[in-house]
Design an enzyme around this catalytic site. Structure first.
Site, mmCIF file in Angstrom:
data_model
loop_
_atom_site.group_PDB
_atom_site.id
_atom_site.type_symbol
_atom_site.label_atom_id
_atom_site.label_comp_id
_atom_site.label_asym_id
_atom_site.label_seq_id
_atom_site.Cartn_x
_atom_site.Cartn_y
_atom_site.Cartn_z
ATOM 1 N N CYS A 23 -16.510 -0.686 74.990
ATOM 2 C CA CYS A 23 -17.274 0.542 75.150
ATOM 3 C C CYS A 23 -17.490 1.159 73.769
ATOM 4 C CB CYS A 23 -16.525 1.521 76.046
ATOM 5 S SG CYS A 23 -14.951 2.090 75.337
ATOM 6 N N HIS A 51 -5.881 -0.896 73.285
ATOM 7 C CA HIS A 51 -4.888 -1.706 73.991
ATOM 8 C C HIS A 51 -5.419 -3.118 74.251
ATOM 9 C CE1 HIS A 51 -2.443 1.970 75.571
ATOM 10 N NE2 HIS A 51 -2.046 1.561 74.384
ATOM 11 N N HIS A 80 -6.773 6.645 71.636
ATOM 12 C CA HIS A 80 -6.254 7.363 72.800
ATOM 13 C C HIS A 80 -5.990 8.836 72.521
ATOM 14 C CE1 HIS A 80 -4.875 3.103 72.869
ATOM 15 N NE2 HIS A 80 -5.495 3.159 74.026
ATOM 16 N N CYS A 107 -11.295 8.689 70.751
ATOM 17 C CA CYS A 107 -12.594 8.588 71.414
ATOM 18 C C CYS A 107 -13.144 9.995 71.645
ATOM 19 C CB CYS A 107 -12.449 7.862 72.745
ATOM 20 S SG CYS A 107 -13.971 7.840 73.727
ATOM 21 N N HIS A 131 1.389 7.220 79.202
ATOM 22 C CA HIS A 131 0.214 6.638 78.562
ATOM 23 C C HIS A 131 -0.126 7.457 77.318
ATOM 24 C CE1 HIS A 131 -3.982 5.463 77.871
ATOM 25 N NE2 HIS A 131 -3.665 4.361 78.543
ATOM 26 N N GLU A 187 -2.813 8.405 75.974
ATOM 27 C CA GLU A 187 -3.835 9.437 76.170
ATOM 28 C C GLU A 187 -3.244 10.675 76.832
ATOM 29 O OE1 GLU A 187 -7.918 10.238 78.664
ATOM 30 O OE2 GLU A 187 -7.511 8.170 78.049
ATOM 31 N N THR A 231 -9.074 9.663 81.033
ATOM 32 C CA THR A 231 -10.438 9.127 81.101
ATOM 33 C C THR A 231 -10.529 7.743 81.722
ATOM 34 O OG1 THR A 231 -10.329 8.147 78.884
ATOM 35 C CG2 THR A 231 -11.119 10.429 79.046
ATOM 36 N N SER A 237 -3.452 -2.114 79.018
ATOM 37 C CA SER A 237 -4.759 -1.453 79.045
ATOM 38 C C SER A 237 -4.971 -0.819 80.412
ATOM 39 C CB SER A 237 -5.868 -2.472 78.747
ATOM 40 O OG SER A 237 -7.131 -1.944 79.088
ATOM 41 N N ASN A 258 -7.510 0.845 81.692
ATOM 42 C CA ASN A 258 -8.784 0.597 82.362
ATOM 43 C C ASN A 258 -8.871 -0.836 82.879
ATOM 44 O OD1 ASN A 258 -10.762 -1.042 80.425
ATOM 45 N ND2 ASN A 258 -9.588 0.351 79.134
#
Length: 324
Positions: free
Chosen positions: A27, A56, A89, A111, A139, A141, A180, A238, A240
């Site tokens: 992304c 990640h 993150h 990000c 995590h 983030e 996110t 990861s 996502n």
């Protein structure tokens, strides 16, 4: 003397349909973060220190190490006289504050969509609201978002059970933000429960779960419909990527597996399989996907197709220190 060729025919490869998700892989936020490390090494020379994994994915990390990046867990492992990059993150506010105090050169690869969540949390806090953060404990983030505000300002909600059990200890109004990279469906269920209990709970001005997470989860739902096996390329840390496996299973894939690369494929998974779907988490580079396809083509007579899906054109600017 060799036998005639017709007596030793080549074994016929079994047919296999391979569908590729659109979109998949990198992304804009991941691409930007990796570029920041690469440009920093070009501009300042090696070593460049990176606090936590920049994204990640172990293959990305190993490639950047080979270029001269040194990955560390905490800022105190970095010397004062070398650049340091903060991961995509995001980091608690205390981290850049400590870097400024040491007069370090630091580059923030957070990000921009994670930064948006930070700003939103700060806005709610300034308005006197108690903030609920929907996310996964531990995590990076989540640690970064909670670290934007004083201890106790944010309450973490991980599950529907947490949403049911949460009990405010004062009469401050509530607001929520989210990690996110969450499952869209899981998050929607948690929000539904919170809104049942707290009808005045406002929605974010714009969805916190990022466009890339949304697009990849919608694509894998489409991929799972009609695929006997779905392979998700991505590292196990990861978020996502792990969510894509979960979404594929819920969407009807008979099997869904997470693999770092082609070497992790167990070819017994393909027994009785006619159609394989392939996608990748937002931190997995496209060459890993192509290598997986090549490994499948060595064993099967592959018919390859790209699923239709959302075409992404988002880009994010690099820090001025790397472009001036």
């Amino acid at each position: 003397m060799d036998a005639p060729a017709f007596l030793n025919p080549s074994p016929t490869k079994p047919p296999l349909n391979v569908r590729l998700a659109t979109p998949r892989g990198f992304c804009a936020g991941v691409d930007r973060a990796i570029q920041i490390v690469e440009r920093a090494i070009e501009r300042f020379g090696a070593p460049v220190y990176v606090r936590h994994e920049i994204v990640h994915n172990k293959h990305v990390v190993e490639r950047l190490k080979a270029l001269g990046a040194v990955f560390v867990r905490e800022l105190d492992e970095c010397p004062d006289d070398r650049p340091v990059v903060f991961s995509a993150h995001g980091v608690p506010k205390a981290v850049p504050a400590a870097a400024r105090k040491r007069e370090m050169l630091f580059l923030d690869a957070t990000c921009p969509l994670v930064s948006k969540v930070h700003v939103e949390a700060e806005r709610h806090h300034a308005a006197g609201r108690r903030i609920l953060l929907i996310g996964h404990a531990g995590h990076p983030e989540v640690i970064g978002t909670m670290g934007q505000l004083p201890d106790g300002a944010i309450t973490l909600i991980e599950t529907v059970e947490d949403a049911l059990a949460f009990a405010p200890d004062d009469d401050r109004p509530l607001a929520y933000v989210t990690q996110t990279t969450l499952s869209l469906d899981d998050t929607a269920e948690i929000v539904r429960v919170l809104k049942q209990r707290f009808p005045d709970l406002p929605d974010p001005h714009k969805e916190d779960i990022c466009y890339a997470t949304t697009n990849r989860q919608e694509a894998v739902k489409q991929l799972a419909d009609g695929s006997d096996l779905v392979l998700v390329v991505g590292s196990p840390n990861s978020s996502n990527s792990v969510r894509l496996v979960e979404v594929a299973r819920r969407a009807g894939a008979t099997q869904a597996k997470l693999v770092d690369d082609a070497s992790q494929v167990d070819w017994r998974w393909f027994d009785g399989v006619r159609t394989v779907g392939i996608t990748a988490g937002a931190s997995a580079p496209e060459p890993l996907i192509q290598a997986l396809i090549a490994a499948i083509q060595e064993r099967f007579d592959v018919t390859l197709s790209d699923d239709p899906g959302q075409r992404e054109t988002v880009t994010f600017k690099l820090p001025r220190a790397l472009t001036a």
